[in-house]
Design a protein around this motif. Structure first.
Motif, PDB file in Angstrom:
ATOM      1  N   GLY A 500       0.825  -1.211   0.000  1.00 35.91           N
ATOM      2  CA  GLY A 500       0.000   0.000   0.000  1.00 35.91           C
ATOM      3  C   GLY A 500       0.850   1.248   0.000  1.00 35.91           C
ATOM      4  N   PRO A 501       0.210   2.396   0.301  1.00 36.05           N
ATOM      5  CA  PRO A 501       0.949   3.668   0.245  1.00 36.05           C
ATOM      6  C   PRO A 501       1.823   3.867   1.488  1.00 36.05           C
ATOM      7  CG  PRO A 501      -1.251   4.049   1.055  1.00 36.05           C
ATOM      8  CD  PRO A 501      -1.146   2.569   0.800  1.00 36.05           C
ATOM      9  N   GLN A 502       2.591   4.945   1.465  1.00 37.05           N
ATOM     10  CA  GLN A 502       3.324   5.323   2.678  1.00 37.05           C
ATOM     11  C   GLN A 502       2.285   5.871   3.654  1.00 37.05           C
ATOM     12  OE1 GLN A 502       6.475   7.942   0.950  1.00 37.05           O
ATOM     13  NE2 GLN A 502       7.663   7.109   2.616  1.00 37.05           N
ATOM     14  N   ARG A 503       2.457   5.596   4.918  1.00 35.28           N
ATOM     15  CA  ARG A 503       1.470   6.068   5.894  1.00 35.28           C
ATOM     16  C   ARG A 503       1.492   7.599   5.986  1.00 35.28           C
ATOM     17  NH1 ARG A 503       2.994   1.168   7.665  1.00 35.28           N
ATOM     18  NH2 ARG A 503       1.456  -0.180   8.661  1.00 35.28           N
ATOM     19  N   SER A 504       0.342   8.169   6.348  1.00 33.71           N
ATOM     20  CA  SER A 504       0.284   9.622   6.554  1.00 33.71           C
ATOM     21  C   SER A 504      -0.785   9.920   7.603  1.00 33.71           C
ATOM     22  CB  SER A 504      -0.048  10.335   5.246  1.00 33.71           C
ATOM     23  OG  SER A 504      -1.321   9.944   4.809  1.00 33.71           O
ATOM     24  N   ALA A 505      -0.654  11.073   8.231  1.00 33.33           N
ATOM     25  CA  ALA A 505      -1.624  11.444   9.270  1.00 33.33           C
ATOM     26  C   ALA A 505      -2.055  12.892   9.085  1.00 33.33           C
ATOM     27  CB  ALA A 505      -0.996  11.257  10.651  1.00 33.33           C
ATOM     28  N   CYS A 511     -10.446  23.658  19.146  1.00 33.63           N
ATOM     29  CA  CYS A 511     -10.195  24.573  20.263  1.00 33.63           C
ATOM     30  C   CYS A 511     -10.523  23.901  21.597  1.00 33.63           C
ATOM     31  CB  CYS A 511     -11.044  25.833  20.067  1.00 33.63           C
ATOM     32  SG  CYS A 511     -11.154  26.871  21.522  1.00 33.63           S
ATOM     33  N   GLY A 512      -9.654  24.032  22.543  1.00 37.50           N
ATOM     34  CA  GLY A 512      -9.865  23.492  23.885  1.00 37.50           C
ATOM     35  C   GLY A 512      -8.885  24.146  24.831  1.00 37.50           C
ATOM     36  N   THR A 513      -9.110  23.906  26.127  1.00 38.08           N
ATOM     37  CA  THR A 513      -8.273  24.627  27.084  1.00 38.08           C
ATOM     38  C   THR A 513      -7.019  23.860  27.499  1.00 38.08           C
ATOM     39  OG1 THR A 513      -9.725  23.776  28.773  1.00 38.08           O
ATOM     40  CG2 THR A 513     -10.144  26.020  28.033  1.00 38.08           C
ATOM     41  N   GLU A 514      -6.790  22.699  26.875  1.00 36.53           N
ATOM     42  CA  GLU A 514      -5.527  21.996  27.148  1.00 36.53           C
ATOM     43  C   GLU A 514      -5.102  21.256  25.888  1.00 36.53           C
ATOM     44  OE1 GLU A 514      -6.407  19.216  30.244  1.00 36.53           O
ATOM     45  OE2 GLU A 514      -7.311  17.841  28.795  1.00 36.53           O
ATOM     46  N   ASN A 515      -3.835  20.920  25.824  1.00 29.96           N
ATOM     47  CA  ASN A 515      -3.345  20.179  24.665  1.00 29.96           C
ATOM     48  C   ASN A 515      -3.568  18.694  24.886  1.00 29.96           C
ATOM     49  OD1 ASN A 515      -2.214  22.383  23.182  1.00 29.96           O
ATOM     50  ND2 ASN A 515      -0.566  22.457  24.711  1.00 29.96           N
ATOM     51  N   SER A 516      -4.322  18.039  23.981  1.00 34.24           N
ATOM     52  CA  SER A 516      -4.487  16.586  24.093  1.00 34.24           C
ATOM     53  C   SER A 516      -5.030  16.021  22.775  1.00 34.24           C
ATOM     54  CB  SER A 516      -5.446  16.231  25.234  1.00 34.24           C
ATOM     55  OG  SER A 516      -6.715  16.721  24.919  1.00 34.24           O
ATOM     56  N   ILE A 517      -4.776  14.737  22.587  1.00 32.49           N
ATOM     57  CA  ILE A 517      -5.348  14.083  21.404  1.00 32.49           C
ATOM     58  C   ILE A 517      -6.727  13.583  21.805  1.00 32.49           C
ATOM     59  CG2 ILE A 517      -5.082  12.214  19.732  1.00 32.49           C
ATOM     60  CD1 ILE A 517      -2.064  12.252  20.321  1.00 32.49           C
ATOM     61  N   ARG A 518      -7.749  13.992  21.072  1.00 34.25           N
ATOM     62  CA  ARG A 518      -9.104  13.567  21.441  1.00 34.25           C
ATOM     63  C   ARG A 518      -9.438  12.220  20.809  1.00 34.25           C
ATOM     64  NH1 ARG A 518     -13.989  17.522  20.211  1.00 34.25           N
ATOM     65  NH2 ARG A 518     -13.224  18.550  22.100  1.00 34.25           N
ATOM     66  N   SER A 519      -9.011  12.016  19.572  1.00 32.35           N
ATOM     67  CA  SER A 519      -9.324  10.742  18.918  1.00 32.35           C
ATOM     68  C   SER A 519      -8.336  10.490  17.789  1.00 32.35           C
ATOM     69  CB  SER A 519     -10.744  10.764  18.348  1.00 32.35           C
ATOM     70  OG  SER A 519     -10.767  11.597  17.200  1.00 32.35           O
ATOM     71  N   VAL A 520      -8.227   9.210  17.428  1.00 30.46           N
ATOM     72  CA  VAL A 520      -7.442   8.846  16.245  1.00 30.46           C
ATOM     73  C   VAL A 520      -8.252   7.800  15.484  1.00 30.46           C
ATOM     74  CG1 VAL A 520      -5.289   7.913  15.344  1.00 30.46           C
ATOM     75  CG2 VAL A 520      -5.243   9.208  17.466  1.00 30.46           C
ATOM     76  N   SER A 521      -8.366   7.984  14.197  1.00 32.81           N
ATOM     77  CA  SER A 521      -9.068   6.981  13.386  1.00 32.81           C
ATOM     78  C   SER A 521      -8.256   6.704  12.129  1.00 32.81           C
ATOM     79  CB  SER A 521     -10.460   7.473  13.028  1.00 32.81           C
ATOM     80  OG  SER A 521     -10.353   8.721  12.364  1.00 32.81           O
ATOM     81  N   GLU A 522      -8.627   5.643  11.451  1.00 29.43           N
ATOM     82  CA  GLU A 522      -7.935   5.283  10.210  1.00 29.43           C
ATOM     83  C   GLU A 522      -9.003   5.093   9.129  1.00 29.43           C
ATOM     84  OE1 GLU A 522      -5.406   1.835  10.714  1.00 29.43           O
ATOM     85  OE2 GLU A 522      -4.854   1.801   8.594  1.00 29.43           O
ATOM     86  N   PRO A 523      -9.562   6.208   8.622  1.00 24.87           N
ATOM     87  CA  PRO A 523     -10.688   6.083   7.672  1.00 24.87           C
ATOM     88  C   PRO A 523     -10.316   5.317   6.413  1.00 24.87           C
ATOM     89  CG  PRO A 523     -10.039   8.396   7.956  1.00 24.87           C
ATOM     90  CD  PRO A 523      -9.209   7.599   8.892  1.00 24.87           C
TER      91      PRO A 523
END
Ligand code: MAN
Length: 551
Positions: A500-505, A511-523
Motif C-alpha cells: 500500500g501507500p506510505q502512511r500519513s496522518a 479549540c480546547g483549554t488543554e493540549n491533548s489528542i481527542r481521537s485517532v481513526s484510520e478512515p
C-alpha cells in the motif's frame, strides 16, 4: 392545469412564521422572501422561465433549478427551508418534504403527512444554546491562553534569534581556533615525523635481520628433517622413505598410503633437497608440528604460525582431530616449554581450529594491547624512544587531541545553528501561537494502539501488545482550508504500508483549554486522522460568527 388551480389557494402556499410577520411561500428562507411577490409573475432563479405566481408551490416543477417549488417535493433538486423558530433554521432537500419522516424540529416539512411530528425546537434550541455557551466559554478561555502561547512563541523566537547571533560568533571563534590548532598539529607532527624517522629506519633494519634469521632457522629446521627422513642418505627423499613414517598416516588405517604421500610429492617419485625446501617441506611442516603439539595460534607477530594454520586447514581439511600423535615420531623441534603447556595427548590432539577459538576475546585483546605497547615503545621496562623523541611524540599527541577537540566543538556549533535555523523556518502560526508545541509529544490509546503526536516533528503508532513504533508520518505542512490553513496539519512520508501507500496522518485542530489528542481513526488504510485539542487554535471571532447566523 386543473390540478394546478385546485392547489393555487393563497392559504396553502403562504405561511406565517413565529419570528417574522413577513409572508412568504412555504419552504422559503427569510432572505429569499423578497424574490416571491404574489402580485407579480415569478421568474425562476436561473432566469430560464417566467411563470404566473400561482404556479409557485403548486406541486408541479416548472423551474429546472427547483426555485418555483420551495415548499413541495415536486422538484428533484429543490431545497426546503425550515424556520425552526426557537432553534436553528435548516435547509433540507425538498424530496424529504412530506416523506413521513420528521426532519425539521418545527414539523414544517411534514405538513401533509401522517407523521406525528412534535415541535421540539425550543428544547433543542435550549440544549444547543447551552452547548454553544459552553463552547463560547472554552473559546474565550482558549483564546486568552492562545494569546499567552503566542507571547511565549514570540519570546521563543526572540531567544532563538539571540542564540543564533551568539552561535554565529561562537562559530567564527571555533573556526579560527580550529585553524590555529590545525597549524600547531601540523608543526608538531612534522617534528614528530622527523624524530621518528630514525626509529623507522632502525625498525626496518631490525625487521629485515629478523626475517633473514627466521628464514635461516626455517631452512635449518627443514634440513634436519630432510636428513632424518632420507633413510638411505642418498640426498633424495623417496616416497618409500616417507611411507615408513607413521606421522603421515592421516586416516589412521595403519598404512601410509600412496595418496597420503602424493600430498607432498605431487606427480614425482622423489625429491631432492631444493624441491623439498620449495614444496615438500611447506606441506609437511604443519602436519609434523601439529602432531608434535608445536602448533600455536597465530599472533600479530608470528605470521608464520598463521601460514601454518592455513596450511593445516588445507592439508587436514578439518579432520585434524583424527590425526594421531606418534610419540616415536615426535618432532625434534618440540621444545620443553611446549611440553609443559600440554595437558597430554588429548590436548596435543586438539583440532587447532578449536584451539584457536578457545582464546576468548579479552585474552586476545590483552595480547595485542601488550604487543602494541611494545611496538610503540610505551612499555615501562623498555622505553622505545629517547627522551627528546618521546617529548615530541607526546607533544604531537597532545596537539592532535587539541585539534580534534576544536574540530568537534566547531561541528557542535554548526549542528546547533542548523537546528535553530530549521526551527526558525517553521511556520508556527500568524502569531507564533503554535511554537510552544514544538518539542512536546502527546499520546492517545485506543483499544489496539498507542498513538503519539510530536507536533512539528512526527506521528507514530505502537501496538498495545508491544513491538516497535510505526512511523505514521513526518511533519510536512499546514493543510487546513484556504480561509484558515492552521486548522489541520499534515504528517506524511511515514512507513510504507504492506502492498500500500506510505502512511500519513492528518491532524485536525480543535479549540480546547488543554493540549491533548481527542481521537485517532484510520478512515482509509494507512491514512490516519487525529483530532488534536489545543488552545493555540482558539479564536473568539469564530464564536461570534456563529452568533450572527440567520434565524
Ligand atoms: C498495521 C497498522 C494498521 C494498518 C496495517 C496495514 O497493522 O499500522 O494501522 O492498517 O498495518 O497493513
Amino acid at each position: 392545469m386543473i390540478f394546478r388551480l385546485s392547489l393555487s389557494v393563497f392559504a396553502l402556499f403562504f405561511q406565517y412564521t413565529g419570528t417574522s410577520e413577513i409572508l412568504r411561500p412555504r419552504g422559503v428562507a427569510l432572505s429569499k422572501a423578497s424574490l416571491y411577490v404574489p402580485d407579480k409573475d415569478f421568474t425562476c432563479f436561473d432566469g430560464s422561465l417566467t411563470i404566473p405566481f400561482a404556479y409557485v408551490n403548486d406541486d408541479y416543477c416548472d423551474c429546472e433549478d427547483g426555485s418555483d417549488e420551495p415548499g413541495t417535493p415536486a422538484c428533484p433538486n429543490g431545497t426546503f427551508h425550515c424556520t425552526n423558530a426557537g432553534h436553528k433554521p435548516q435547509n433540507i432537500p425538498s424530496s424529504r418534504v412530506n416523506d413521513g419522516i420528521c426532519d425539521c424540529c418545527d414539523t414544517s416539512d411534514e405538513y401533509e403527512s401522517h407523521a406525528n411530528c412534535v415541535n421540539n425546537c425550543n428544547d433543542l434550541g435550549k440544549a444547543a444554546r447551552m452547548e454553544a455557551q459552553k463552547l463560547a466559554e472554552v473559546a474565550k478561555i482558549g483564546s486568552e491562553m492562545r494569546a499567552a502561547l503566542s507571547r511565549k512563541g514570540k519570546q521563543l523566537r526572540q531567544e532563538k534569534q539571540e542564540r543564533l547571533v551568539q552561535l554565529e560568533k561562537d562559530k567564527e571563534e571555533a573556526e579560527s581556533l580550529k585553524k590555529e590548532k590545525e597549524a600547531l598539529k601540523l608543526a608538531a607532527e612534522e617534528l614528530e615525523n622527523k624524530a621518528l624517522e630514525k626509529y623507522r629506519q632502525q625498525e626496518e633494519e631490525e625487521k629485515k635481520v629478523k626475517q633473514e634469521e627466521e628464514q635461516k632457522a626455517r631452512e635449518q629446521e627443514a634440513f634436519e628433517h630432510f636428513h632424518r627422513l632420507d633413510a638411505n642418505q642418498d640426498g633424495k627423499l623417496q616416497k618409500s622413505e616417507i611411507q615408513t613414517q607413521q606421522t603421515f598416516d592421516q586416516n589412521k588405517d595403519g598404512v601410509v598410503s600412496d595418496d597420503e604421500v602424493t600430498l607432498f610429492f605431487d606427480t614425482q617419485q622423489e625429491m631432492d633437497w631444493d624441491e623439498f625446501l620449495a614444496t615438500g617441506w611447506p606441506r609437511m611442516r604443519p602436519l609434523l608440528l601439529m602432531n608434535s603439539g608445536m602448533f600455536k595460534p597465530p599472533t600479530a607477530e608470528s605470521p608464520d604460525s598463521s601460514d601454518t594454520h592455513e596450511e593445516i586447514e588445507t592439508l587436514s581439511q578439518g579432520s585434524a582431530e583424527e590425526l594421531p600423535l606418534d610419540a616415536n615420531e615426535e618432532d625434534e623441534t618440540r621444545n620443553t616449554d611446549d611440553e609443559e603447556d600440554d595437558d597430554g595427548d588429548d590436548e596435543a590432539n586438539k583440532n587447532p581450529e578449536h584451539e584457536l577459538y578457545e582464546h576468548d576475546g579479552d585474552a586476545i585483546d590483552e595480547d595485542s594491547a601488550a604487543l602494541d605497547e611494545e611496538h610503540e615503545g610505551k612499555s615501562e621496562d623498555s622505553p622505545k624512544y629517547d627522551e627528546d623523541t618521546q617529548r615530541l611524540v607526546d607533544e604531537a599527541t597532545r596537539a592532535r587531541s587539541e585539534f580534534e577537540e576544536a574540530d568537534r566543538n566547531l561541528r557542535d556549533v554548526q549542528r546547533e545553528i542548523k537546528q535553530l535555523q530549521e526551527s526558525m523556518e517553521k511556520d508556527y502560526g500568524e502569531e507564533d501561537e503554535f511554537a510552544p508545541l514544538d518539542g512536546e509529544c502527546f499520546e492517545f490509546t485506543d483499544s489496539e494502539y498507542v498513538y503519539k503526536l510530536c507536533p512539528f516533528d512526527h506521528a507514530t503508532q505502537r501496538s498495545k501488545s508491544g513491538g516497535s513504533e510505526t512511523r505514521l508520518g513526518q511533519w510536512n505542512q499546514w493543510s487546513g482550508p484556504e480561509e484558515n490553513k492552521y486548522k489541520s496539519m499534515l504528517y506524511d512520508r511515514g512507513q510504507s504500508c504492506w502492498n500500500g501507500p506510505q502512511r500519513s496522518a492528518l491532524v485536525k485542530l480543535i479549540c480546547g483549554t488543554e493540549n491533548s489528542i481527542r481521537s485517532v481513526s484510520e478512515p482509509n488504510r494507512c491514512e490516519y486522522v487525529f483530532e488534536f485539542v489545543t488552545p493555540s487554535i482558539c479564536q473568539l471571532s469564530e464564536h461570534h460568527a456563529h452568533a450572527h447566523e440567520e434565524l
